[in-house]
Design a protein around this motif. Structure first.
Motif, PDB file in Angstrom:
ATOM      1  N   ASN A   1       0.835  -1.214   0.000  1.00  0.00           N
ATOM      2  CA  ASN A   1       0.000   0.000   0.000  1.00  0.00           C
ATOM      3  C   ASN A   1       0.866   1.259   0.000  1.00  0.00           C
ATOM      4  OD1 ASN A   1      -2.259   1.641   0.075  1.00  0.00           O
ATOM      5  ND2 ASN A   1      -2.576   1.411   2.292  1.00  0.00           N
ATOM      6  N   VAL A   2       1.736   1.358  -0.977  1.00  0.00           N
ATOM      7  CA  VAL A   2       2.681   2.476  -1.052  1.00  0.00           C
ATOM      8  C   VAL A   2       1.979   3.757  -1.496  1.00  0.00           C
ATOM      9  CG1 VAL A   2       4.800   3.339  -2.106  1.00  0.00           C
ATOM     10  CG2 VAL A   2       4.555   0.886  -1.601  1.00  0.00           C
ATOM     11  N   ASP A   3       2.239   4.830  -0.789  1.00  0.00           N
ATOM     12  CA  ASP A   3       1.741   6.154  -1.170  1.00  0.00           C
ATOM     13  C   ASP A   3       2.954   7.023  -1.465  1.00  0.00           C
ATOM     14  OD1 ASP A   3       0.164   8.382  -1.625  1.00  0.00           O
ATOM     15  OD2 ASP A   3       0.033   8.908   0.507  1.00  0.00           O
ATOM     16  N   CYS A   4       3.132   7.405  -2.717  1.00  0.00           N
ATOM     17  CA  CYS A   4       4.285   8.211  -3.154  1.00  0.00           C
ATOM     18  C   CYS A   4       3.767   9.458  -3.841  1.00  0.00           C
ATOM     19  CB  CYS A   4       5.172   7.390  -4.088  1.00  0.00           C
ATOM     20  SG  CYS A   4       6.645   8.260  -4.675  1.00  0.00           S
ATOM     21  N   GLN A   5       3.898  10.596  -3.170  1.00  0.00           N
ATOM     22  CA  GLN A   5       3.352  11.866  -3.668  1.00  0.00           C
ATOM     23  C   GLN A   5       4.474  12.871  -3.914  1.00  0.00           C
ATOM     24  OE1 GLN A   5       0.103  12.333  -4.277  1.00  0.00           O
ATOM     25  NE2 GLN A   5      -0.515  10.316  -3.500  1.00  0.00           N
ATOM     26  N   GLU A   6       4.490  13.440  -5.117  1.00  0.00           N
ATOM     27  CA  GLU A   6       5.480  14.470  -5.419  1.00  0.00           C
ATOM     28  C   GLU A   6       5.316  15.643  -4.457  1.00  0.00           C
ATOM     29  OE1 GLU A   6       6.966  17.333  -9.119  1.00  0.00           O
ATOM     30  OE2 GLU A   6       5.811  15.494  -9.534  1.00  0.00           O
ATOM     31  N   ALA A   7       6.459  16.202  -4.036  1.00  0.00           N
ATOM     32  CA  ALA A   7       6.465  17.305  -3.068  1.00  0.00           C
ATOM     33  C   ALA A   7       7.162  18.514  -3.681  1.00  0.00           C
ATOM     34  CB  ALA A   7       7.165  16.868  -1.788  1.00  0.00           C
ATOM     35  N   PRO A   8       6.440  19.331  -4.454  1.00  0.00           N
ATOM     36  CA  PRO A   8       7.059  20.509  -5.081  1.00  0.00           C
ATOM     37  C   PRO A   8       7.700  21.456  -4.072  1.00  0.00           C
ATOM     38  CG  PRO A   8       4.897  20.072  -6.019  1.00  0.00           C
ATOM     39  CD  PRO A   8       5.026  19.189  -4.817  1.00  0.00           C
ATOM     40  N   ASP A   9       7.142  21.521  -2.855  1.00  0.00           N
ATOM     41  CA  ASP A   9       7.673  22.428  -1.836  1.00  0.00           C
ATOM     42  C   ASP A   9       9.054  21.999  -1.325  1.00  0.00           C
ATOM     43  OD1 ASP A   9       6.107  20.237  -0.813  1.00  0.00           O
ATOM     44  OD2 ASP A   9       6.370  21.066   1.196  1.00  0.00           O
ATOM     45  N   LEU A  10       9.438  20.748  -1.604  1.00  0.00           N
ATOM     46  CA  LEU A  10      10.742  20.241  -1.166  1.00  0.00           C
ATOM     47  C   LEU A  10      11.699  20.005  -2.332  1.00  0.00           C
ATOM     48  CD1 LEU A  10       9.564  17.596   1.481  1.00  0.00           C
ATOM     49  CD2 LEU A  10      10.329  19.947   1.902  1.00  0.00           C
ATOM     50  N   SER A  11      11.245  20.250  -3.540  1.00  0.00           N
ATOM     51  CA  SER A  11      12.058  19.998  -4.734  1.00  0.00           C
ATOM     52  C   SER A  11      12.865  21.232  -5.114  1.00  0.00           C
ATOM     53  CB  SER A  11      11.156  19.582  -5.902  1.00  0.00           C
ATOM     54  OG  SER A  11      10.369  18.454  -5.563  1.00  0.00           O
TER      55      SER A  11
ATOM     56  N   ASP B   1      16.321  22.551  -8.165  1.00  0.00           N
ATOM     57  CA  ASP B   1      16.933  22.350  -9.474  1.00  0.00           C
ATOM     58  C   ASP B   1      17.706  21.035  -9.565  1.00  0.00           C
ATOM     59  OD1 ASP B   1      17.738  23.349 -12.145  1.00  0.00           O
ATOM     60  OD2 ASP B   1      19.746  23.393 -11.241  1.00  0.00           O
ATOM     61  N   ASP B   2      18.128  20.493  -8.421  1.00  0.00           N
ATOM     62  CA  ASP B   2      18.908  19.252  -8.392  1.00  0.00           C
ATOM     63  C   ASP B   2      18.043  17.998  -8.369  1.00  0.00           C
ATOM     64  OD1 ASP B   2      21.587  20.010  -8.572  1.00  0.00           O
ATOM     65  OD2 ASP B   2      21.695  20.500  -6.435  1.00  0.00           O
ATOM     66  N   TYR B   3      16.879  18.082  -7.766  1.00  0.00           N
ATOM     67  CA  TYR B   3      16.087  16.863  -7.598  1.00  0.00           C
ATOM     68  C   TYR B   3      14.598  17.169  -7.458  1.00  0.00           C
ATOM     69  CZ  TYR B   3      16.653  18.336  -2.704  1.00  0.00           C
ATOM     70  OH  TYR B   3      16.691  19.058  -1.537  1.00  0.00           O
ATOM     71  N   THR B   4      13.813  16.141  -7.735  1.00  0.00           N
ATOM     72  CA  THR B   4      12.386  16.140  -7.428  1.00  0.00           C
ATOM     73  C   THR B   4      12.191  15.320  -6.166  1.00  0.00           C
ATOM     74  OG1 THR B   4      11.795  16.278  -9.773  1.00  0.00           O
ATOM     75  CG2 THR B   4      10.081  15.542  -8.245  1.00  0.00           C
TER      76      THR B   4
ATOM     77  N   VAL C   1      14.802  12.204  -6.435  1.00  0.00           N
ATOM     78  CA  VAL C   1      15.229  11.646  -7.719  1.00  0.00           C
ATOM     79  C   VAL C   1      15.914  12.762  -8.501  1.00  0.00           C
ATOM     80  CG1 VAL C   1      14.462  10.586  -9.870  1.00  0.00           C
ATOM     81  CG2 VAL C   1      13.329   9.988  -7.714  1.00  0.00           C
ATOM     82  N   PRO C   2      17.092  12.514  -9.078  1.00  0.00           N
ATOM     83  CA  PRO C   2      17.803  13.571  -9.794  1.00  0.00           C
ATOM     84  C   PRO C   2      16.946  14.231 -10.876  1.00  0.00           C
ATOM     85  CG  PRO C   2      19.214  11.672  -9.509  1.00  0.00           C
ATOM     86  CD  PRO C   2      17.848  11.253  -9.060  1.00  0.00           C
ATOM     87  N   SER C   3      17.130  15.525 -11.039  1.00  0.00           N
ATOM     88  CA  SER C   3      16.375  16.274 -12.047  1.00  0.00           C
ATOM     89  C   SER C   3      16.874  15.938 -13.443  1.00  0.00           C
ATOM     90  CB  SER C   3      16.514  17.773 -11.788  1.00  0.00           C
ATOM     91  OG  SER C   3      17.875  18.171 -11.897  1.00  0.00           O
TER      92      SER C   3
END
Length: 413
Positions: A129-139, A141-144, A164-166
């Protein structure tokens, strides 16, 4: 201001059992030394078993020399201290005696493997039951960055941050780092990860050990949950009365799932899949690499905790804090199932271990007991002047640490 300096006369600070270590002690002051100033010198087994104690009255620009040896392989600590204006001024130095001969005090539990196999079998019955949500507030130029949580035993979840590297670093697959933070409040920002080598051209998954949402946008809720967890005692000693109740039982199992999930990602280079962690993270690294089924290709355990918990029985070092109301023997039986000395021989990948010779949290004699159980390729970085946390000399040692691990992340061996 008065400073006490303790220095070993041998630069390596390593001795054979038949040898005698010498320490030079000096007292430095910007003003004249008080006429009644007395310095106490204590020689001990890594601050636990006291071997001798003497006193002297220091003189300006003078050095006091003391000698000492060890009754068995371990670390001799020389501490010199004095009371000045109501405060204790301390100087200390640690030296090793036959560190390659330090062994665990007790054998591993007979059902060690069966215990952990049963624990992981419980997890296998629970969907990830993995929940993986992108976090723009923590991303940046180097990574997402991503906020990730996974189902764990007992209806709980485990929480972590993934970067994850940009696009500027290409499309992957990328080397991957799994890490658990040092003990303390949860890590909530990738810029606070323990491993921060540049360039950031690798995936890294930092997993907190707590079962509350430690990574969500609500920082206040996370702080309140941590305060509630630790209001009566440090979480690191909670549950020592039994194996399944010990605090680290649940996060070890959950981290095993987190490692599986990271390893299976399509953007991960499985030929360069490494583990990094310091203190709590170093101790957790031992168990994750040992339980990881050969997934890890290298690991760096920095001043790892919980090593050689039974060493306290022979006065080798002070050992871990015992929870109020729990007898020492009960706690030691529990912690034997979590001790890196017992996970170590199950590790097959190359490993570096760092040791602070004046570490008063993760004692060097305990760390060497675990290091010596590693059967494969291994490297020890002796940090002669370093203590724990803010007392560790990262300015001197981070470069060789990072070089060792990044070489194994970016090269084929």
């Amino acid at each position: 201001m008065i400073t006490i300096r303790v220095k070993c006369t041998r630069p390596s600070q390593i001795f054979a059992m038949a040898e005698v270590a010498e320490f030079d002690i000096s007292v430095v002051s910007e003003a004249s030394l008080p006429a009644d100033l007395t310095v106490t010198v204590q020689l001990s087994c890594d601050t636990q078993l006291v071997l001798s104690e003497t006193t002297f009255r220091p003189a300006a620009n003078a050095t006091q020399r003391v000698q000492g040896s060890m009754p068995y392989p371990g670390f001799l600590r020389c501490r010199a201290f004095a009371e000045v204006n109501g405060e204790t001024v301390l100087g200390e130095c640690g030296v090793a005696f036959a560190p390659e001969c330090i062994r665990p005090v007790r054998p591993e539990p007979a059902d060690f493997d069966a215990f952990w196999a049963n624990a992981l079998a419980k997890l296998d019955k629970i969907p990830p039951n993995v929940d993986c949500q992108e976090a723009p507030d923590l991303s940046n130029d180097d990574y997402t960055a991503y906020r990730v949580s996974l189902a764990n035993i007992g209806g709980t979840r485990l929480y972590g941050l993934l970067t994850v590297p940009s696009a500027k670093y290409g499309s992957g697959p990328f080397p991957a780092v799994f890490e658990v933070p040092s003990a303390g409040p949860p890590i909530r920002n990738p810029e606070n990860f323990a491993f921060r080598a540049r360039p950031r051209d690798y995936i890294i998954f930092n997993v907190n050990v707590f079962d509350f949402d430690s990574i969500g946008p609500d920082a206040v809720a996370s702080q309140q949950a941590y305060a509630e967890l630790t209001k009566d005692s440090p979480y690191t000693c909670q549950g020592q009365q039994s194996r399944e109740e010990f605090f680290y039982y649940r996060p070890i199992i959950g981290c095993y799932r987190a490692v599986q999930w990271l390893y299976e990602r399509a953007d991960v280079d499985r030929q360069h899949f490494v583990c990094y962690g310091g203190s709590q993270g170093g101790g957790m690294g031992f168990n994750q690499v040992a339980l990881g089924g050969g997934r890890f290709t290298a690991a760096l355990f920095h001043i790892p905790f919980l090593c050689d918990t039974a060493g306290v029985l022979m006065g080798r070092h002070p050992g871990r804090k015992i929870m109020d109301g729990v007898e020492l023997e009960t706690a030691l039986r529990t912690m034997a199932y979590f001790d890196p000395v017992h996970f170590a021989r199950r590790i097959t990948c190359p490993v570096m271990v760092t040791v602070g010779f004046v570490d008063n949290t993760c004692f060097p004699s305990g760390i060497y007991a675990a290091y010596n159980q590693l059967a494969g390729e291994k490297t020890v970085l002796n940090c002669l002047e370093s203590g724990h946390g803010k007392y560790f000399d990262y300015g001197r040692h981070r470069t060789p640490m990072y070089a060792w691990l990044t070489n194994r992340m970016r090269r084929d061996f």
